[in-house]
Design a protein around this motif. Structure first.
Motif, PDB file in Angstrom:
ATOM      1  N   MET A   1     -14.856 -22.281  38.636  1.00 47.30           N
ATOM      2  CA  MET A   1     -14.914 -21.177  39.585  1.00 47.30           C
ATOM      3  C   MET A   1     -16.326 -20.591  39.554  1.00 47.30           C
ATOM      4  SD  MET A   1     -12.672 -17.636  39.719  1.00 47.30           S
ATOM      5  CE  MET A   1     -11.155 -18.430  40.108  1.00 47.30           C
ATOM      6  N   SER A   2     -16.906 -20.456  40.732  1.00 44.38           N
ATOM      7  CA  SER A   2     -18.254 -19.910  40.802  1.00 44.38           C
ATOM      8  C   SER A   2     -18.224 -18.404  40.586  1.00 44.38           C
ATOM      9  CB  SER A   2     -18.886 -20.237  42.154  1.00 44.38           C
ATOM     10  OG  SER A   2     -18.326 -19.427  43.161  1.00 44.38           O
ATOM     11  N   SER A   3     -19.391 -17.871  40.293  1.00 41.67           N
ATOM     12  CA  SER A   3     -19.524 -16.434  40.088  1.00 41.67           C
ATOM     13  C   SER A   3     -19.121 -15.658  41.334  1.00 41.67           C
ATOM     14  CB  SER A   3     -20.965 -16.109  39.704  1.00 41.67           C
ATOM     15  OG  SER A   3     -21.151 -14.722  39.627  1.00 41.67           O
ATOM     16  N   GLN A   4     -19.491 -16.172  42.498  1.00 42.63           N
ATOM     17  CA  GLN A   4     -19.166 -15.506  43.759  1.00 42.63           C
ATOM     18  C   GLN A   4     -17.651 -15.514  43.994  1.00 42.63           C
ATOM     19  OE1 GLN A   4     -21.081 -17.175  47.207  1.00 42.63           O
ATOM     20  NE2 GLN A   4     -21.152 -15.190  48.208  1.00 42.63           N
ATOM     21  N   ASP A   5     -16.985 -16.626  43.693  1.00 43.31           N
ATOM     22  CA  ASP A   5     -15.530 -16.707  43.835  1.00 43.31           C
ATOM     23  C   ASP A   5     -14.844 -15.714  42.897  1.00 43.31           C
ATOM     24  OD1 ASP A   5     -15.720 -18.696  45.748  1.00 43.31           O
ATOM     25  OD2 ASP A   5     -15.393 -20.331  44.314  1.00 43.31           O
ATOM     26  N   PHE A   6     -15.352 -15.628  41.683  1.00 41.65           N
ATOM     27  CA  PHE A   6     -14.780 -14.711  40.701  1.00 41.65           C
ATOM     28  C   PHE A   6     -14.925 -13.267  41.166  1.00 41.65           C
ATOM     29  CE2 PHE A   6     -15.136 -12.089  36.847  1.00 41.65           C
ATOM     30  CZ  PHE A   6     -13.885 -12.332  36.305  1.00 41.65           C
ATOM     31  N   GLU A   7     -16.103 -12.917  41.664  1.00 44.84           N
ATOM     32  CA  GLU A   7     -16.336 -11.560  42.160  1.00 44.84           C
ATOM     33  C   GLU A   7     -15.425 -11.245  43.343  1.00 44.84           C
ATOM     34  OE1 GLU A   7     -20.477 -10.962  42.974  1.00 44.84           O
ATOM     35  OE2 GLU A   7     -21.046 -11.465  40.918  1.00 44.84           O
ATOM     36  N   SER A   8     -15.239 -12.201  44.226  1.00 40.57           N
ATOM     37  CA  SER A   8     -14.370 -12.021  45.375  1.00 40.57           C
ATOM     38  C   SER A   8     -12.920 -11.801  44.927  1.00 40.57           C
ATOM     39  CB  SER A   8     -14.468 -13.237  46.289  1.00 40.57           C
ATOM     40  OG  SER A   8     -13.602 -13.107  47.389  1.00 40.57           O
ATOM     41  N   LYS A   9     -12.495 -12.569  43.947  1.00 42.40           N
ATOM     42  CA  LYS A   9     -11.138 -12.438  43.424  1.00 42.40           C
ATOM     43  C   LYS A   9     -10.948 -11.061  42.772  1.00 42.40           C
ATOM     44  CE  LYS A   9      -7.789 -14.732  40.459  1.00 42.40           C
ATOM     45  NZ  LYS A   9      -6.791 -15.401  41.258  1.00 42.40           N
ATOM     46  N   ILE A  10     -11.934 -10.602  42.011  1.00 37.63           N
ATOM     47  CA  ILE A  10     -11.863  -9.286  41.366  1.00 37.63           C
ATOM     48  C   ILE A  10     -11.813  -8.184  42.426  1.00 37.63           C
ATOM     49  CG2 ILE A  10     -13.153  -7.628  39.951  1.00 37.63           C
ATOM     50  CD1 ILE A  10     -11.807  -9.792  38.313  1.00 37.63           C
ATOM     51  N   GLU A  11     -12.646  -8.295  43.460  1.00 40.11           N
ATOM     52  CA  GLU A  11     -12.646  -7.303  44.540  1.00 40.11           C
ATOM     53  C   GLU A  11     -11.284  -7.244  45.220  1.00 40.11           C
ATOM     54  OE1 GLU A  11     -15.843  -7.845  47.310  1.00 40.11           O
ATOM     55  OE2 GLU A  11     -17.335  -7.845  45.705  1.00 40.11           O
ATOM     56  N   ASN A  12     -10.687  -8.391  45.465  1.00 42.23           N
ATOM     57  CA  ASN A  12      -9.374  -8.443  46.104  1.00 42.23           C
ATOM     58  C   ASN A  12      -8.317  -7.786  45.214  1.00 42.23           C
ATOM     59  OD1 ASN A  12      -7.603  -9.258  48.237  1.00 42.23           O
ATOM     60  ND2 ASN A  12      -6.812 -10.811  46.838  1.00 42.23           N
ATOM     61  N   GLU A  13      -8.359  -8.082  43.929  1.00 41.94           N
ATOM     62  CA  GLU A  13      -7.409  -7.475  42.993  1.00 41.94           C
ATOM     63  C   GLU A  13      -7.599  -5.959  42.940  1.00 41.94           C
ATOM     64  OE1 GLU A  13      -4.877  -8.956  41.244  1.00 41.94           O
ATOM     65  OE2 GLU A  13      -5.376 -10.766  42.377  1.00 41.94           O
ATOM     66  N   PHE A  14      -8.827  -5.509  42.962  1.00 41.58           N
ATOM     67  CA  PHE A  14      -9.124  -4.084  42.958  1.00 41.58           C
ATOM     68  C   PHE A  14      -8.548  -3.406  44.196  1.00 41.58           C
ATOM     69  CE2 PHE A  14     -11.983  -0.561  44.153  1.00 41.58           C
ATOM     70  CZ  PHE A  14     -11.710   0.276  43.082  1.00 41.58           C
ATOM     71  N   ARG A  15      -8.698  -4.042  45.364  1.00 38.96           N
ATOM     72  CA  ARG A  15      -8.139  -3.491  46.605  1.00 38.96           C
ATOM     73  C   ARG A  15      -6.618  -3.345  46.502  1.00 38.96           C
ATOM     74  NH1 ARG A  15     -11.204  -7.442  49.237  1.00 38.96           N
ATOM     75  NH2 ARG A  15     -13.262  -6.631  49.654  1.00 38.96           N
ATOM     76  N   ILE A  16      -5.963  -4.333  45.930  1.00 39.88           N
ATOM     77  CA  ILE A  16      -4.508  -4.286  45.774  1.00 39.88           C
ATOM     78  C   ILE A  16      -4.107  -3.135  44.866  1.00 39.88           C
ATOM     79  CG2 ILE A  16      -2.511  -5.502  44.816  1.00 39.88           C
ATOM     80  CD1 ILE A  16      -3.884  -8.125  45.803  1.00 39.88           C
ATOM     81  N   VAL A  17      -4.765  -3.001  43.733  1.00 40.22           N
ATOM     82  CA  VAL A  17      -4.449  -1.930  42.788  1.00 40.22           C
ATOM     83  C   VAL A  17      -4.703  -0.566  43.438  1.00 40.22           C
ATOM     84  CG1 VAL A  17      -5.140  -0.860  40.603  1.00 40.22           C
ATOM     85  CG2 VAL A  17      -4.811  -3.324  40.731  1.00 40.22           C
ATOM     86  N   ARG A  18      -5.801  -0.451  44.165  1.00 41.51           N
ATOM     87  CA  ARG A  18      -6.134   0.807  44.838  1.00 41.51           C
ATOM     88  C   ARG A  18      -5.056   1.193  45.855  1.00 41.51           C
ATOM     89  NH1 ARG A  18     -11.046   1.818  48.962  1.00 41.51           N
ATOM     90  NH2 ARG A  18     -10.918   4.063  48.990  1.00 41.51           N
ATOM     91  N   ARG A  19      -4.594   0.212  46.628  1.00 46.85           N
ATOM     92  CA  ARG A  19      -3.549   0.476  47.623  1.00 46.85           C
ATOM     93  C   ARG A  19      -2.242   0.877  46.951  1.00 46.85           C
ATOM     94  NH1 ARG A  19      -3.774  -1.162  52.799  1.00 46.85           N
ATOM     95  NH2 ARG A  19      -1.608  -1.803  52.719  1.00 46.85           N
ATOM     96  N   LEU A  20      -1.882   0.188  45.876  1.00 49.47           N
ATOM     97  CA  LEU A  20      -0.645   0.520  45.164  1.00 49.47           C
ATOM     98  C   LEU A  20      -0.698   1.933  44.589  1.00 49.47           C
ATOM     99  CD1 LEU A  20       0.083  -2.859  43.366  1.00 49.47           C
ATOM    100  CD2 LEU A  20       1.424  -1.833  45.219  1.00 49.47           C
ATOM    101  N   LEU A  21      -1.832   2.292  44.018  1.00 51.14           N
ATOM    102  CA  LEU A  21      -1.984   3.652  43.490  1.00 51.14           C
ATOM    103  C   LEU A  21      -1.895   4.691  44.605  1.00 51.14           C
ATOM    104  CD1 LEU A  21      -4.820   3.134  40.867  1.00 51.14           C
ATOM    105  CD2 LEU A  21      -2.447   3.786  40.409  1.00 51.14           C
ATOM    106  N   ALA A  22      -2.536   4.408  45.716  1.00 49.33           N
ATOM    107  CA  ALA A  22      -2.503   5.331  46.854  1.00 49.33           C
ATOM    108  C   ALA A  22      -1.073   5.503  47.358  1.00 49.33           C
ATOM    109  CB  ALA A  22      -3.402   4.821  47.979  1.00 49.33           C
TER     110      ALA A  22
END
Length: 79
Positions: free
Chosen positions: A1-22
């Motif tokens: 997994m490239s660094s860019q793919d990893f960052e994209s995956k982390i950003e997506n996970e962060f968005r999900i957690v943020r929405r769930l908290l909201a």
């Protein structure tokens, strides 16, 4: 997994957690209270509209009304 793919995956996970908290924070509250809480938390109007289940226009009007009410409440008081 490239660094860019990893960052994209982390950003997506962060968005999900943020929405769930909201969603957890606004559960059981009126639409006006939901919009106020999410706006105060710094969310964009489009995201608020999506989470609350309304239009961006409705969110904009509510945020504008909140600002007016807060301005009236603080008028005459020293901050």
């Amino acid at each position: 997994m490239s660094s860019q793919d990893f960052e994209s995956k982390i950003e997506n996970e962060f968005r999900i957690v943020r929405r769930l908290l909201a969603l957890a924070v606004i559960e059981g509250k009126s639409k006006g209270q939901q919009i106020q809480l999410l706006s105060d938390a710094g969310m964009e109007r489009q995201e608020i509209a999506h989470l609350v289940g309304t239009t961006v226009g409705t969110v904009s009007v509510e945020v504008s009304n909140l600002k007016k009410r807060r301005s009236k409440e603080t008028r005459g008081r020293r901050t």
